[in-house]
Design an enzyme around this catalytic site. Structure first.
Site, PDB file in Angstrom:
ATOM      1  N   CYS A  66      -5.763  -5.024 -21.790  1.00 10.67           N
ATOM      2  CA  CYS A  66      -6.467  -6.061 -22.137  1.00 10.67           C
ATOM      3  C   CYS A  66      -6.354  -6.808 -23.919  1.00 10.67           C
ATOM      4  O   CYS A  66      -7.595  -5.368 -24.506  1.00 10.67           O
ATOM      5  CB  CYS A  66      -7.650  -6.932 -21.119  1.00 10.67           C
ATOM      6  SG  CYS A  66      -8.106  -8.974 -21.424  1.00 10.67           S
ATOM      7  N   CYS A  70     -13.787  -7.338 -25.428  1.00 11.06           N
ATOM      8  CA  CYS A  70     -15.119  -7.690 -24.747  1.00 11.06           C
ATOM      9  C   CYS A  70     -15.807  -5.784 -24.382  1.00 11.06           C
ATOM     10  O   CYS A  70     -15.510  -5.584 -24.066  1.00 11.06           O
ATOM     11  CB  CYS A  70     -14.817  -8.380 -23.418  1.00 11.06           C
ATOM     12  SG  CYS A  70     -14.106  -9.561 -23.277  1.00 11.06           S
ATOM     13  N   CYS A  73     -16.385  -4.809 -20.606  1.00  6.88           N
ATOM     14  CA  CYS A  73     -14.848  -4.449 -20.215  1.00  6.88           C
ATOM     15  C   CYS A  73     -14.832  -3.221 -19.958  1.00  6.88           C
ATOM     16  O   CYS A  73     -13.897  -2.554 -20.875  1.00  6.88           O
ATOM     17  CB  CYS A  73     -15.004  -5.473 -20.021  1.00  6.88           C
ATOM     18  SG  CYS A  73     -12.939  -5.975 -19.080  1.00  6.88           S
ATOM     19  N   CYS A 110     -11.080 -15.204  -5.236  1.00  6.07           N
ATOM     20  CA  CYS A 110     -10.601 -15.419  -6.412  1.00  6.07           C
ATOM     21  C   CYS A 110     -10.438 -14.006  -6.923  1.00  6.07           C
ATOM     22  O   CYS A 110     -10.522 -12.714  -6.686  1.00  6.07           O
ATOM     23  CB  CYS A 110     -12.682 -14.676  -7.353  1.00  6.07           C
ATOM     24  SG  CYS A 110     -12.257 -15.008  -8.565  1.00  6.07           S
ATOM     25  N   CYS A 141     -10.240 -19.753  -5.899  1.00  5.92           N
ATOM     26  CA  CYS A 141     -10.669 -19.391  -7.982  1.00  5.92           C
ATOM     27  C   CYS A 141      -9.474 -18.163  -8.424  1.00  5.92           C
ATOM     28  O   CYS A 141      -9.218 -17.138  -8.155  1.00  5.92           O
ATOM     29  CB  CYS A 141     -11.875 -18.784  -8.170  1.00  5.92           C
ATOM     30  SG  CYS A 141     -13.256 -18.541  -9.309  1.00  5.92           S
ATOM     31  N   CYS A 201     -16.196 -22.318 -12.971  1.00  5.88           N
ATOM     32  CA  CYS A 201     -16.915 -21.740 -12.723  1.00  5.88           C
ATOM     33  C   CYS A 201     -17.937 -20.651 -14.051  1.00  5.88           C
ATOM     34  O   CYS A 201     -16.269 -20.924 -14.187  1.00  5.88           O
ATOM     35  CB  CYS A 201     -15.971 -20.162 -11.332  1.00  5.88           C
ATOM     36  SG  CYS A 201     -17.253 -19.078 -11.097  1.00  5.88           S
ATOM     37  N   ARG A 273     -24.314 -17.609  -7.946  1.00  4.32           N
ATOM     38  CA  ARG A 273     -23.699 -16.011  -7.865  1.00  4.32           C
ATOM     39  C   ARG A 273     -24.373 -15.020  -8.421  1.00  4.32           C
ATOM     40  O   ARG A 273     -24.575 -14.955  -9.353  1.00  4.32           O
ATOM     41  CB  ARG A 273     -22.289 -16.429  -7.947  1.00  4.32           C
ATOM     42  CG  ARG A 273     -21.658 -17.797  -7.301  1.00  4.32           C
ATOM     43  CD  ARG A 273     -20.075 -17.484  -8.123  1.00  4.32           C
ATOM     44  NE  ARG A 273     -19.616 -18.926  -7.324  1.00  4.32           N
ATOM     45  CZ  ARG A 273     -19.425 -19.499  -6.144  1.00  4.32           C
ATOM     46  NH1 ARG A 273     -19.738 -18.691  -4.748  1.00  4.32           N
ATOM     47  NH2 ARG A 273     -18.576 -20.831  -6.123  1.00  4.32           N
TER      48      ARG A 273
HETATM   49  N1  SAM Z   1     -10.116 -11.521 -18.820  1.00  6.47           N
HETATM   50  C1  SAM Z   1     -10.992 -13.335 -18.160  1.00  6.47           C
HETATM   51  C2  SAM Z   1     -11.808 -13.744 -19.205  1.00  6.47           C
HETATM   52  O1  SAM Z   1     -10.716 -13.551 -20.076  1.00  6.47           O
HETATM   53  O2  SAM Z   1     -12.528 -14.397 -18.158  1.00  6.47           O
HETATM   54  C3  SAM Z   1     -11.521 -12.617 -16.596  1.00  6.47           C
HETATM   55  C4  SAM Z   1     -11.536 -11.531 -15.906  1.00  6.47           C
HETATM   56  S1  SAM Z   1     -13.627 -10.854 -16.703  1.00  6.47           S
HETATM   57  C5  SAM Z   1     -13.384  -9.076 -16.350  1.00  6.47           C
HETATM   58  C6  SAM Z   1     -14.723 -11.806 -15.596  1.00  6.47           C
HETATM   59  C7  SAM Z   1     -16.215 -11.499 -16.029  1.00  6.47           C
HETATM   60  O3  SAM Z   1     -16.499 -10.643 -15.181  1.00  6.47           O
HETATM   61  C8  SAM Z   1     -16.218 -11.628 -17.431  1.00  6.47           C
HETATM   62  O4  SAM Z   1     -16.308 -12.737 -18.505  1.00  6.47           O
HETATM   63  C9  SAM Z   1     -18.239 -10.996 -16.813  1.00  6.47           C
HETATM   64  O5  SAM Z   1     -19.083 -11.857 -17.227  1.00  6.47           O
HETATM   65  C10 SAM Z   1     -17.193 -10.089 -15.672  1.00  6.47           C
HETATM   66  N2  SAM Z   1     -17.674  -9.153 -16.486  1.00  6.47           N
HETATM   67  C11 SAM Z   1     -17.129  -8.006 -16.534  1.00  6.47           C
HETATM   68  N3  SAM Z   1     -16.938  -6.255 -16.770  1.00  6.47           N
HETATM   69  C12 SAM Z   1     -18.396  -6.619 -15.512  1.00  6.47           C
HETATM   70  C13 SAM Z   1     -19.416  -5.556 -16.005  1.00  6.47           C
HETATM   71  N4  SAM Z   1     -19.534  -3.902 -16.587  1.00  6.47           N
HETATM   72  N5  SAM Z   1     -20.999  -5.423 -15.886  1.00  6.47           N
HETATM   73  C14 SAM Z   1     -21.141  -7.051 -15.026  1.00  6.47           C
HETATM   74  N6  SAM Z   1     -20.016  -7.478 -15.565  1.00  6.47           N
HETATM   75  C15 SAM Z   1     -18.959  -7.727 -15.844  1.00  6.47           C
HETATM   76  C1  DTB Z   2     -17.621 -12.814 -12.609  1.00  4.05           C
HETATM   77  O1  DTB Z   2     -19.018 -13.475 -13.290  1.00  4.05           O
HETATM   78  N1  DTB Z   2     -18.110 -11.692 -11.800  1.00  4.05           N
HETATM   79  C2  DTB Z   2     -16.832 -11.014 -11.401  1.00  4.05           C
HETATM   80  C3  DTB Z   2     -16.027 -12.464 -11.689  1.00  4.05           C
HETATM   81  N2  DTB Z   2     -16.772 -13.029 -11.949  1.00  4.05           N
HETATM   82  C4  DTB Z   2     -14.558 -12.202 -12.051  1.00  4.05           C
HETATM   83  C5  DTB Z   2     -16.097  -9.848 -12.124  1.00  4.05           C
HETATM   84  C6  DTB Z   2     -16.887  -8.916 -12.532  1.00  4.05           C
HETATM   85  C7  DTB Z   2     -16.414  -7.741 -12.824  1.00  4.05           C
HETATM   86  C8  DTB Z   2     -17.329  -6.689 -12.818  1.00  4.05           C
HETATM   87  C9  DTB Z   2     -16.739  -5.606 -13.260  1.00  4.05           C
HETATM   88  C10 DTB Z   2     -15.137  -4.854 -13.137  1.00  4.05           C
HETATM   89  O2  DTB Z   2     -15.377  -4.792 -11.319  1.00  4.05           O
HETATM   90  O3  DTB Z   2     -14.737  -4.441 -13.901  1.00  4.05           O
HETATM   91 FE1  SF4 Z   3      -9.981  -8.917 -21.994  1.00  9.61          FE
HETATM   92 FE2  SF4 Z   3     -12.150  -7.957 -19.911  1.00  9.61          FE
HETATM   93 FE3  SF4 Z   3     -12.828  -9.907 -22.165  1.00  9.61          FE
HETATM   94 FE4  SF4 Z   3     -11.512 -10.318 -19.690  1.00  9.61          FE
HETATM   95  S1  SF4 Z   3     -13.232  -9.619 -20.192  1.00  9.61           S
HETATM   96  S2  SF4 Z   3     -10.669 -10.881 -21.318  1.00  9.61           S
HETATM   97  S3  SF4 Z   3     -10.206  -8.716 -18.365  1.00  9.61           S
HETATM   98  S4  SF4 Z   3     -11.877  -7.312 -21.680  1.00  9.61           S
END
Ligand code: SAM
Ligand code: DTB
Ligand code: SF4
Length: 326
Positions: A66, A70, A73, A110, A141, A201, A273
């Site tokens: 990506c 973030c 992530c 989702c 979702c 959401c 959630r």
């Molecule tokens: N790329 C998409 C975006 O921009 O929204 C979404 C995918 S993202 C992985 C979905 C959500 O998962 C993020 O907005 C964040 O709140 C949560 N998330 C991602 N990595 C995480 C982590 N290491 N621990 C907890 N929550 C996480």
């Molecule tokens: C959200 O707020 N939490 C979920 C869902 N929306 C998509 C994702 C959690 C991701 C946790 C980190 C991972 O699995 O990489």
């Molecule tokens: Fe990309 Fe992860 Fe950020 Fe979603 S949360 S925009 S997958 S870097």
């Protein structure tokens, strides 16, 4: 701890104000724990069955690579997390996974893609995926990054029920978390989703080094949207080695439960959630989260890339607490 006898706002009847102020929200957040939880549980019972928790299942339909940065992530190409990137999964494989999820008791499916935004050429496949998963009778979702107005309308027409797009934290703390887009960008996509007719959401992550005020402000932003999100995921940071936020100050369990309770009180009709981070929570902490008003979890041993409790552990937890799947 604050003396609540002097906090008229905190003791006001449990009706939501037209617009939440940070002061009112903070006063509720700081109530004595028993008062806060009693109030949250009372609000919860007005709108939901307190012994039912919805089961959602997640699938990463496009992993890694990506361009966003973030700081939490595993999927950002800016961080060396060792995750291999892959292309968008094909429709048949996604449907096969969704079918298994339904057979396993999930009511909601989702799907996430590690994109800044879907490209025009991706939309056709996405629309086919939505239609095929919905045809299984699952609530759908997706979380695909930023959407423009037309993309949101297209997803709505395809039958997508919810779009997930988190604000993650307060506006003040946001630049510490992500630099490749702004808080205003997030709100703009949320506006497109809302206008399209899909349900919203939107939530965030706790334990990224943010302050108590940031946590309260995040909920104030959500509750004061023209319509609050129907679904509010509260994630506890899963520290991922190689990401900038992996060494952040953690959030304590009591503080986490307080945020859940405040979310329930401020957004009484929304699903709250209990999302990422359950693997690091005790049964007792999760029980307190359910008592505070959380009424949905992600099941399955993987979230998008990170670990989640095994199904057997969740079944045992539900049995111990007398909870049933919604
Ligand atoms: N790329 C998409 C975006 O921009 O929204 C979404 C995918 S993202 C992985 C979905 C959500 O998962 C993020 O907005 C964040 O709140 C949560 N998330 C991602 N990595 C995480 C982590 N290491 N621990 C907890 N929550 C996480
Ligand atoms: C959200 O707020 N939490 C979920 C869902 N929306 C998509 C994702 C959690 C991701 C946790 C980190 C991972 O699995 O990489
Ligand atoms: Fe990309 Fe992860 Fe950020 Fe979603 S949360 S925009 S997958 S870097």
């Amino acid at each position: 701890m604050l003396d609540v006898r002097n906090e008229a706002a905190a003791l006001a009847p449990a009706t939501a104000p037209a617009e939440w102020t940070s002061a009112t929200a903070a006063a509720i957040y700081r109530l004595p724990f028993n008062d806060l939880l009693f109030r949250a549980q009372s609000v919860h019972r007005q709108h939901f069955d307190p012994n039912r928790v919805q089961l959602s299942r997640l699938l990463n339909i496009k992993t890694g690579g990506c361009p966003e940065d973030c700081g939490y992530c595993s999927q950002s190409s800016h961080h060396a997390t060792g995750l291999a990137a892959s292309k968008l999964m094909d429709v048949d494989s996604i449907v096969a996974e969704a079918r298994k999820a339904k057979a396993g008791g999930a009511a909601r499916y989702c799907m996430g893609a590690a994109w800044r935004n879907p490209k025009p050429r991706d939309m056709e496949a996405i629309v086919r995926i939505v239609a095929a998963v919905k045809a299984l009778g699952l609530e759908t979702c997706m979380t695909l990054g930023m959407l423009d107005r037309e993309q949101a309308e297209r997803l709505n027409e395809a039958g997508l029920d919810y779009y997930n797009h988190n604000i993650d934290t307060s506006e003040r703390y946001y630049p510490t978390v992500t630099s490749t887009r702004s808080f205003a960008d997030r709100l703009e996509t949320l506006e497109h989703v809302r206008q399209s007719g899909m349900k919203v959401c939107c939530g965030g992550i706790l334990g990224m080094g943010e302050s108590e005020q940031d946590r309260v402000e995040m909920l104030v932003t959500l509750a004061n949207l023209p319509e609050p999100p129907e679904s509010v995921p509260i994630n506890m940071l899963i520290p991922i080695a190689g990401t900038p936020l992996a060494e952040s100050d953690r959030i304590g369990p009591i503080e986490f439960v307080r945020v859940i309770a405040l979310a329930r009180i401020m957004m009484p009709r929304s699903f709250v959630r209990l999302s990422a981070g359950r693997s690091a929570m005790t049964d007792e902490m999760q029980a307190l989260c359910f008592f505070a008003g959380a009424n949905s979890i992600f099941v399955g041993d993987t979230l998008l890339t990170a670990a989640n409790p095994e199904d057997a552990a969740d079944r045992k937890l539900f049995d111990r607490l007398g909870l049933q799947a919604l």
